[in-house]
Structures are given as structure tokens and as C-alpha cells.
Design an enzyme around this catalytic site. Structure first.
Site: not given
Ligand code: GUN
Length: 291
Positions: A96, A119, A52
């Protein structure tokens, strides 16, 4: 059989975003800024967050990675998020997941300002998604809709089956597919661990979205002739021949299903890349809402 190539599609989206960033810079404006919080050292989370951060740089966004040890208290984490909420230089915040067991994911998600919730996990944004209002759609389902749009997949009136009901993938994907928009208007069935006759339900799907985490589970006998198959599975399987000792495998037995499906998104190289594209698009949206 069409391969729904997430690399081509995500590169196209990244190119569009980087052009926007160039125009901000040319006008003397600041660039979009994403703050990512990573708690602990979960191997998969490390990889996702690193990707990311790297992708932000590729399109010219600023990003700040904030790391905490996995013994950070819930209160400390919530306070850190509140500071980011108040920071006018930061447009998007992501924490995350998963988080250590002593921290409530719901409390964390509810503490992120809905205006910075790139998100799309905040219940206010989920509610807006359900009601069909402008919002941040969670990055993975959002990315999947972009993939389908890019490859001109017709969705209107189709039978869509989504396997998985998580708040991150299955549930929001079912909402997007049933909504009244260009990549929606499907009749949606959502399947989960208690679903009976999974094979029979899947084999009636014009569009099959699978987010089970069971590598190679979906075989050609579960797929309708010509179906669009979108594989959200990303499981690490041991592989001594791979440099890292593992490789990523999707839910779909690609070679078998390719004999019957009309299109498949590959793993790797499909939805994973589109998740990042979704996040970058949401961060741009947050920036534009704030500027
Ligand atoms: N864990 C698995 N997928 C995601 C996501 O798209 N965003 C976040 N913040 N955590 C995750």
C-alpha cells in the site's frame, strides 16, 4: 442523467469471481491468494487495505495482511517482498502506498515480481500497458473501464480529458482510453497542475475523468452537455454530523454537474468500489497465469 453506480457493477464482478472460486474448490484446487503489505498507520491506507482484505474474503480468496512499523528499513521491506515472490502459495502482492520517506517507492515496486504485481505499478507492466500487450492494468483505471463497459458507455472516437498524471490513476487511464480496444479509441488530453485554460479544455470533453483531490472543484460550467463524468477524487472533509467526523467528497460538485452531464460516477459509491474490483480481477489473472 445516469448514475454510474459502482456498487451494482462491483457486485456483479464479485459474483462472477466468487463463482470461479467455487469451481476451483469443487475441483480440489487452492483458491487465489493476495498478500497485502501495510507500513505504518496512515488512516486512509488502513481503510483501503482493510477494504481490500474484506473484499478478498467476500469472493472466497485467501488474503494475508503483513504489517510493519513505519521505521522498517528499506532493506527489510525489500527482503520481505522477495520472500513473497518465492512463495508459490501467493499469487498477488501489493504494497500500500504511500510509504515513509526513507523508503524508495520505485525500489519497492521494482522488487515485486511482475507476475505478482496485481497493482500493475511495475515499470515492466506499465510498459506492456503502453504497448497494448496483456498485463495488469492499475486497479483504479481498470475498474473505471469496467464501469464504463458495464453501463455501455461508447468511447470510440470520443474526446476524453483526464485531469491528473499520476502513475496510479491519470497516466494509465489516458493510456487505456487511447488504446485500440472496446473501452478505448478515444482522443485523449491529459491535464495537470501546469495546464492552462483547464475550464475550456474540460468543457470540450465527451468523457471527463478527474483525479485532482480538490473536493467539489468541477462545476457545470466546466462540463459539456451530456458528458460522461468519472470522479476519482476521494478527499476526507471534516463533517461533525458524520459518525467518523469526516466524509468522503469527490472532485465533482455532483448536484451542479448533474444538471448538465449525461452520466456521473458518484463519490462515495463509484470508482472506489471499482478499484477493489480491479484488484480482485488482477489477482484472479495472476492466479490463472500461475496455475
Ligand atoms: N495508494 C493509493 N491507491 C493505491 C493503489 O491502488 N494501490 C496501492 N498499493 N497503493 C495505493
Amino acid at each position: 442523467m445516469l448514475v454510474l453506480d459502482g456498487k451494482i457493477c462491483s457486485q456483479h464482478i464479485k459474483h462472477e469471481l466468487s463463482q470461479k472460486v467455487e469451481s476451483f474448490k469443487a475441483n480440489g484446487k487452492r483458491v487465489p491468494h493476495l498478500a497485502a503489505i501495510l507500513v505504518g498507520n496512515n488512516g486512509a491506507s488502513e481503510t483501503y487495505v482493510a477494504n481490500k482484505v474484506k473484499s478478498c474474503a467476500e469472493v472466497g480468496y485467501q488474503s494475508t495482511l503483513i504489517r510493519y512499523k513505519d521505521d522498517i528499513s528499506e532493506l527489510e521491506l525489500l527482503q520481505a517482498i522477495e520472500e513473497l515472490n518465492l512463495n508459490t502459495e501467493i499469487d498477488g502482492i501489493l504494497v500500500q502506498l504511500p510509504l515513509p520517506n526513507h523508503i524508495s517507492e520505485l525500489k519497492v515496486i521494482e522488487t515485486i515480481s511482475p507476475k505478482k504485481d496485481v497493482d500493475g505499478f511495475h515499470p515492466l507492466n506499465s510498459g506492456r500497458l503502453v504497448q497494448g500487450h496483456p498485463t495488469f492494468a492499475p486497479a483504479t483505471p481498470y475498474g473505471m473501464t469496467m464501469l464504463m463497459e458495464y453501463f455501455n458507455i461508447e468511447t470510440k472516437g470520443k474526446n476524453a480529458v483526464v485531469i491528473g498524471r499520476s502513475n496510479i490513476v491519470g497516466r494509465p487511464m489516458s493510456i487505456l482510453l487511447s488504446g485500440n480496444h472496446t473501452y478505448g479509441n478515444c482522443t485523449v488530453t491529459i491535464c495537470h497542475s501546469h495546464t492552462k485554460n483547464l475550464e475550456e479544455i474540460c468543457s470540450q470533453a465527451d468523457i471527463l475523468v478527474t483525479a485532482m483531490g480538490k473536493p467539489g472543484f468541477i462545476k457545470s460550467n466546466m462540463v459539456k452537455e451530456g458528458a460522461i463524468v468519472i470522479d476519482v477524487g476521494i478527499t476526507r472533509v471534516d463533517d461533525e454530523t458524520a459518525a467518523r467526523g469526516y466524509r468522503i467528497k469527490g472532485d465533482v460538485d455532483f448536484d451542479d454537474v448533474a444538471t448538465k452531464a449525461g452520466a456521473i460516477s458518484p463519490v462515495p459509491g463509484g470508482v472506489g468500489l471499482m478499484t477493489i474490483a480491479g484488484l480482485l480481477k488482477n489477482t484472479m489473472k495472476a492466479y490463472l497465469n500461475n496455475n
